[in-house]
Write a protein that holds these residues in place. Structure first.
Motif, mmCIF file in Angstrom:
data_model
loop_
_atom_site.group_PDB
_atom_site.id
_atom_site.type_symbol
_atom_site.label_atom_id
_atom_site.label_comp_id
_atom_site.label_asym_id
_atom_site.label_seq_id
_atom_site.Cartn_x
_atom_site.Cartn_y
_atom_site.Cartn_z
ATOM 1 N N GLY A 190 3.656 14.551 -10.900
ATOM 2 C CA GLY A 190 4.494 14.584 -12.092
ATOM 3 C C GLY A 190 5.961 14.461 -11.751
ATOM 4 O O GLY A 190 6.820 14.873 -12.504
ATOM 5 N N ASP A 191 6.257 13.889 -10.594
ATOM 6 C CA ASP A 191 7.634 13.768 -10.113
ATOM 7 C C ASP A 191 7.935 12.292 -9.887
ATOM 8 O O ASP A 191 7.441 11.694 -8.960
ATOM 9 C CB ASP A 191 7.805 14.538 -8.811
ATOM 10 N N LEU A 192 8.750 11.712 -10.742
ATOM 11 C CA LEU A 192 9.060 10.290 -10.626
ATOM 12 C C LEU A 192 10.168 10.013 -9.633
ATOM 13 O O LEU A 192 10.467 8.865 -9.342
ATOM 14 C CB LEU A 192 9.427 9.713 -11.995
ATOM 15 N N LEU A 193 10.803 11.027 -9.087
ATOM 16 C CA LEU A 193 11.914 10.828 -8.163
ATOM 17 C C LEU A 193 11.537 11.144 -6.730
ATOM 18 O O LEU A 193 12.387 11.330 -5.883
ATOM 19 C CB LEU A 193 13.111 11.693 -8.575
ATOM 20 N N GLY A 194 10.249 11.219 -6.427
ATOM 21 C CA GLY A 194 9.817 11.542 -5.077
ATOM 22 C C GLY A 194 10.369 10.575 -4.055
ATOM 23 O O GLY A 194 10.526 9.401 -4.307
ATOM 24 N N VAL A 209 3.588 5.759 -5.668
ATOM 25 C CA VAL A 209 3.453 5.842 -7.129
ATOM 26 C C VAL A 209 2.346 6.815 -7.495
ATOM 27 O O VAL A 209 2.511 7.667 -8.376
ATOM 28 C CB VAL A 209 3.202 4.446 -7.735
ATOM 29 N N THR A 210 1.217 6.709 -6.794
ATOM 30 C CA THR A 210 0.092 7.608 -7.071
ATOM 31 C C THR A 210 0.481 9.062 -6.806
ATOM 32 O O THR A 210 0.218 9.939 -7.622
ATOM 33 C CB THR A 210 -1.120 7.228 -6.197
ATOM 34 N N LEU A 229 0.829 -1.214 0.000
ATOM 35 C CA LEU A 229 0.000 0.000 0.000
ATOM 36 C C LEU A 229 0.860 1.259 0.000
ATOM 37 O O LEU A 229 0.509 2.255 -0.630
ATOM 38 C CB LEU A 229 -0.937 0.007 1.205
ATOM 39 N N ALA A 230 2.001 1.218 0.680
ATOM 40 C CA ALA A 230 2.900 2.373 0.687
ATOM 41 C C ALA A 230 3.480 2.598 -0.704
ATOM 42 O O ALA A 230 3.651 3.742 -1.137
ATOM 43 C CB ALA A 230 4.014 2.171 1.712
ATOM 44 N N ILE A 231 3.774 1.518 -1.411
ATOM 45 C CA ILE A 231 4.310 1.644 -2.772
ATOM 46 C C ILE A 231 3.249 2.225 -3.693
ATOM 47 O O ILE A 231 3.530 3.138 -4.479
ATOM 48 C CB ILE A 231 4.813 0.281 -3.282
#
Length: 127
Positions: free
Chosen positions: A120-124, A113-114, A107-109
Motif C-alpha cells: 500500500g506504499d506507492l513511494l517505495g 510495483v507488486t 522483472l524488477a519493475i
C-alpha cells in the motif's frame, strides 16, 4: 446443461477480451504519458557544478555521521580516467545486470510495483 456451458464459455471469452483490451489501453496510455516527460539535456551534465556538501548518515538515516562541509574541493574526472575496479564495484553495487539489460529490468519493475501494491506504499524505493 449445454446451453449453460456455452454461456460460461462465451462469458469467459468476453472477460479475456476485456482484460486484453484494458491492458492495451493501459500500455498505450502509459506510453503516451512517458512520451510527454521531459528528458534531461545530456550536455548539461558536463557543465554541472556540485556545490552541496556530502552528508553521510547511519543506516537508519536518523544520525548524521559525517559532513564534508561546503568548503570541500571536488575534481571532475573523465570516465576514462576512473579505475576499472571502481567502475566494476559501482556497477556491482548499483546494477549487477548493467551489461546484460537495456537500461531497465522489466522483472524488477514488476516486482517493485507488486511490492508497493501489496504494502500500500506507492513511494517505495525512494526513501
Amino acid at each position: 446443461m449445454k446451453r449453460r456451458h456455452a454461456h460460461m464459455k462465451s462469458l469467459a471469452k468476453g472477460l479475456i477480451l476485456l482484460g486484453i483490451s484494458l491492458g492495451l489501453i493501459l500500455v498505450g496510455g502509459s506510453a503516451l504519458w512517458i512520451a510527454t516527460l521531459k528528458m534531461p539535456d545530456l550536455q548539461s551534465f558536463s557543465s554541472r557544478k556540485v556545490i552541496e556538501s556530502t552528508k553521510i548518515y547511519d543506516r537508519t538515516g536518523d544520525y548524521l555521521l559525517y559532513d564534508t562541509g561546503v568548503n570541500t574541493r571536488r575534481t571532475s574526472v573523465n570516465i576514462q580516467d576512473v579505475s576499472p575496479s571502481i567502475k566494476q564495484a559501482t556497477i556491482a553495487i548499483e546494477d549487477s545486470g548493467f551489461y546484460k539489460n537495456i537500461g531497465i529490468e522489466p522483472l524488477a519493475i514488476v516486482r517493485a510495483v507488486t511490492t508497493n501494491l501489496v504494502a500500500g506504499d506507492l513511494l517505495g524505493g525512494q526513501g
